[in-house]
Design a protein around this motif. Structure first.
Motif, PDB file in Angstrom:
ATOM      1  N   LEU A 308      23.984  35.059  -4.045  1.00 19.23           N
ATOM      2  CA  LEU A 308      24.030  34.578  -2.670  1.00 19.23           C
ATOM      3  C   LEU A 308      24.047  35.741  -1.678  1.00 19.23           C
ATOM      4  O   LEU A 308      24.554  35.616  -0.561  1.00 19.23           O
ATOM      5  CB  LEU A 308      25.266  33.694  -2.461  1.00 19.23           C
ATOM      6  CG  LEU A 308      25.339  32.435  -3.327  1.00 19.23           C
ATOM      7  CD1 LEU A 308      26.653  31.691  -3.097  1.00 19.23           C
ATOM      8  CD2 LEU A 308      24.152  31.508  -3.041  1.00 19.23           C
ATOM      9  N   ALA A 309      23.447  36.857  -2.077  1.00 21.99           N
ATOM     10  CA  ALA A 309      23.478  38.055  -1.239  1.00 21.99           C
ATOM     11  C   ALA A 309      22.826  37.829   0.117  1.00 21.99           C
ATOM     12  O   ALA A 309      23.228  38.447   1.116  1.00 21.99           O
ATOM     13  CB  ALA A 309      22.781  39.217  -1.965  1.00 21.99           C
ATOM     14  N   HIS A 310      21.806  36.968   0.174  1.00 22.70           N
ATOM     15  CA  HIS A 310      21.110  36.713   1.437  1.00 22.70           C
ATOM     16  C   HIS A 310      21.825  35.664   2.291  1.00 22.70           C
ATOM     17  O   HIS A 310      21.308  35.299   3.349  1.00 22.70           O
ATOM     18  CB  HIS A 310      19.683  36.263   1.162  1.00 22.70           C
ATOM     19  CG  HIS A 310      18.853  37.290   0.452  1.00 22.70           C
ATOM     20  ND1 HIS A 310      18.509  38.483   1.030  1.00 22.70           N
ATOM     21  CD2 HIS A 310      18.313  37.301  -0.797  1.00 22.70           C
ATOM     22  CE1 HIS A 310      17.787  39.195   0.177  1.00 22.70           C
ATOM     23  NE2 HIS A 310      17.657  38.503  -0.933  1.00 22.70           N
ATOM     24  N   ARG A 311      22.973  35.207   1.835  1.00 26.71           N
ATOM     25  CA  ARG A 311      23.687  34.137   2.542  1.00 26.71           C
ATOM     26  C   ARG A 311      24.998  34.623   3.165  1.00 26.71           C
ATOM     27  O   ARG A 311      25.819  33.802   3.579  1.00 26.71           O
ATOM     28  CB  ARG A 311      23.995  33.001   1.549  1.00 26.71           C
ATOM     29  CG  ARG A 311      22.764  32.501   0.778  1.00 26.71           C
ATOM     30  CD  ARG A 311      21.957  31.568   1.602  1.00 26.71           C
ATOM     31  NE  ARG A 311      20.734  31.122   0.941  1.00 26.71           N
ATOM     32  CZ  ARG A 311      20.059  30.039   1.307  1.00 26.71           C
ATOM     33  NH1 ARG A 311      20.514  29.284   2.289  1.00 26.71           N
ATOM     34  NH2 ARG A 311      18.931  29.704   0.700  1.00 26.71           N
ATOM     35  N   ARG A 312      25.182  35.916   3.258  1.00 29.98           N
ATOM     36  CA  ARG A 312      26.424  36.449   3.807  1.00 29.98           C
ATOM     37  C   ARG A 312      26.470  36.223   5.308  1.00 29.98           C
ATOM     38  O   ARG A 312      25.473  36.363   6.015  1.00 29.98           O
ATOM     39  CB  ARG A 312      26.568  37.949   3.504  1.00 29.98           C
ATOM     40  CG  ARG A 312      26.509  38.295   2.023  1.00 29.98           C
ATOM     41  CD  ARG A 312      27.551  37.523   1.227  1.00 29.98           C
ATOM     42  NE  ARG A 312      28.912  37.854   1.640  1.00 29.98           N
ATOM     43  CZ  ARG A 312      29.971  37.099   1.376  1.00 29.98           C
ATOM     44  NH1 ARG A 312      29.834  35.950   0.739  1.00 29.98           N
ATOM     45  NH2 ARG A 312      31.161  37.481   1.773  1.00 29.98           N
ATOM     46  N   TRP A 313      27.664  35.913   5.814  1.00 33.65           N
ATOM     47  CA  TRP A 313      27.793  35.523   7.214  1.00 33.65           C
ATOM     48  C   TRP A 313      27.646  36.688   8.172  1.00 33.65           C
ATOM     49  O   TRP A 313      27.272  36.494   9.340  1.00 33.65           O
ATOM     50  CB  TRP A 313      29.122  34.802   7.427  1.00 33.65           C
ATOM     51  CG  TRP A 313      28.997  33.356   7.078  1.00 33.65           C
ATOM     52  CD1 TRP A 313      29.425  32.755   5.937  1.00 33.65           C
ATOM     53  CD2 TRP A 313      28.361  32.334   7.859  1.00 33.65           C
ATOM     54  NE1 TRP A 313      29.100  31.416   5.953  1.00 33.65           N
ATOM     55  CE2 TRP A 313      28.447  31.130   7.125  1.00 33.65           C
ATOM     56  CE3 TRP A 313      27.732  32.319   9.099  1.00 33.65           C
ATOM     57  CZ2 TRP A 313      27.936  29.933   7.588  1.00 33.65           C
ATOM     58  CZ3 TRP A 313      27.210  31.124   9.568  1.00 33.65           C
ATOM     59  CH2 TRP A 313      27.318  29.939   8.809  1.00 33.65           C
ATOM     60  N   ASN A 314      27.926  37.913   7.735  1.00 34.02           N
ATOM     61  CA  ASN A 314      27.727  39.037   8.658  1.00 34.02           C
ATOM     62  C   ASN A 314      26.250  39.213   8.981  1.00 34.02           C
ATOM     63  O   ASN A 314      25.882  39.557  10.108  1.00 34.02           O
ATOM     64  CB  ASN A 314      28.324  40.325   8.078  1.00 34.02           C
ATOM     65  CG  ASN A 314      27.716  40.696   6.735  1.00 34.02           C
ATOM     66  OD1 ASN A 314      27.157  39.872   6.032  1.00 34.02           O
ATOM     67  ND2 ASN A 314      27.839  41.963   6.376  1.00 34.02           N
ATOM     68  N   VAL A 315      25.391  38.938   7.993  1.00 41.70           N
ATOM     69  CA  VAL A 315      23.948  39.006   8.233  1.00 41.70           C
ATOM     70  C   VAL A 315      23.516  37.846   9.122  1.00 41.70           C
ATOM     71  O   VAL A 315      22.776  38.010  10.095  1.00 41.70           O
ATOM     72  CB  VAL A 315      23.178  38.989   6.901  1.00 41.70           C
ATOM     73  CG1 VAL A 315      21.674  38.972   7.153  1.00 41.70           C
ATOM     74  CG2 VAL A 315      23.575  40.188   6.048  1.00 41.70           C
TER      75      VAL A 315
END
Length: 334
Positions: A308-315
């Motif tokens: 879920l690396a592309h789902r981080r909230w900082n991004v």
């Protein structure tokens, strides 16, 4: 920058997606929760809406009429103050059946929308519209301190709001056709608030006489959801129309495989997070699809957790700030 969100503050039943968005934006954006007084009198640079039809809904005909009047005033204020409007498209179309006069108001609102956010690249946007794709964030931080239950062998789980388009009737029917000779014995738990008492009654009648099916027909707390998901070997989401699913992201955030209908969106999700975590089926749900998915969910996986690396909230928060800035600039140059 001041951003008025379309959801109120401080409600226990508010979608955690919305709350995580609000909290992740706070260091860089002054986020305002929605009230009609604030919408009509406060200063803000952007109005960010998620499900605009909710703004028109009232529990009684009188309240619905009042909401329509307020909505008309709100449209006028957005136009006169040249406020940027950003809309997140959670679905291809609304699942709420709105009266014709509400549909006309929503069409006028769409015409006022400056920028459209879509959660996946398959969501259609109006031709020529300004848009930005920002993937739905995960729930790992939200549920970080929630203990999960011990896995129950054979346990399947559906959780979330119970609405006709979510296919829970088909899930109950298909599960009932599973043979009783399977080892371990499959069980099905359905957790969530039904849209109507008629739907709740229909589901109970459909499951009558099968002690393997358990219902918890109410809103579940975060702790209850974490426990239910942790106890499941497989989460089943048999939506008739699967496009974006916060429930799927929540199950994956808690390291549980999900079974979903196969389409372009779910195929892309499987490729992103791992095909061993996102299991799909073709055609109508059936008992064989459930049995096959349960067997696949038990196989050893190459990765201990979904990617879920592309789902981080900082991004996601940084992308939202960019979207707001683009919308404000576009509104100023119109």
């Amino acid at each position: 920058m001041r951003v008025l969100q379309s959801f109120p503050e401080g409600r226990a039943t508010t979608n955690p997606y919305l709350l995580q968005l609000s909290r992740s934006l706070s260091p860089n954006v002054d986020v305002l929760g929605f009230t009609w007084r604030r919408a009509l009198t406060s200063r803000y640079d952007v109005f960010h809406v998620h499900w605009p039809e909710i703004l028109l809904q009232g529990r009684t005909p009188g309240r619905a009429l009042a909401r329509r009047m307020l909505f008309r005033l709100f449209l006028a204020r957005l136009r006169l103050r040249r406020t940027a409007v950003v809309r997140t498209l959670h679905n291809v179309r609304s699942h709420e059946l709105s009266p014709r006069h509400d549909q006309r108001l929503l069409e006028r609102f769409d015409q006022r929308t400056t920028l459209w956010i879509r959660l996946n690249p398959f969501t259609p946007v109006p031709a020529g519209a300004l848009e930005q794709t920002i993937p739905h964030g995960d729930y790992r931080d939200w549920y970080f301190d929630q203990p999960s239950g011990a896995t129950v062998p054979g346990r399947m789980l559906y959780f979330g709001l119970l609405r006709p388009y979510k296919g829970v009737d088909a899930l109950v029917d298909s599960f009932r056709q599973l043979g009783s000779g399977l080892d371990p014995q499959p069980t099905l738990r359905i957790v969530g608030a039904p849209q109507s008492s008629e739907l709740a009654q229909r589901l109970r009648l459909g499951a009558a006489g099968d002690p393997r099916i358990e219902f918890v027909l109410r809103h579940a707390s975060d702790a209850e959801l974490a426990d239910a998901i942790g106890a499941a070997e497989l989460v089943v989401l048999p939506y008739a129309e699967m496009h974006n699913s916060g429930a799927a992201l929540l199950a994956l955030s808690l390291n549980r495989p999900v079974l979903v209908p196969e389409n372009a969106v779910t195929a892309a999700l499987a490729e992103e997070v791992g095909a061993e975590w996102v299991l799909t089926y073709n055609g109508p749900l059936c008992a064989q699809a459930l049995a096959d998915a349960l067997a696949r969910a038990r196989r050893p996986r190459d990765t201990p957790t979904p990617n879920l690396a592309h789902r981080r909230w900082n991004v996601g928060a940084a992308d939202h700030v960019t979207a707001y800035e683009r919308a404000v600039q576009a509104q100023r140059t119109r």
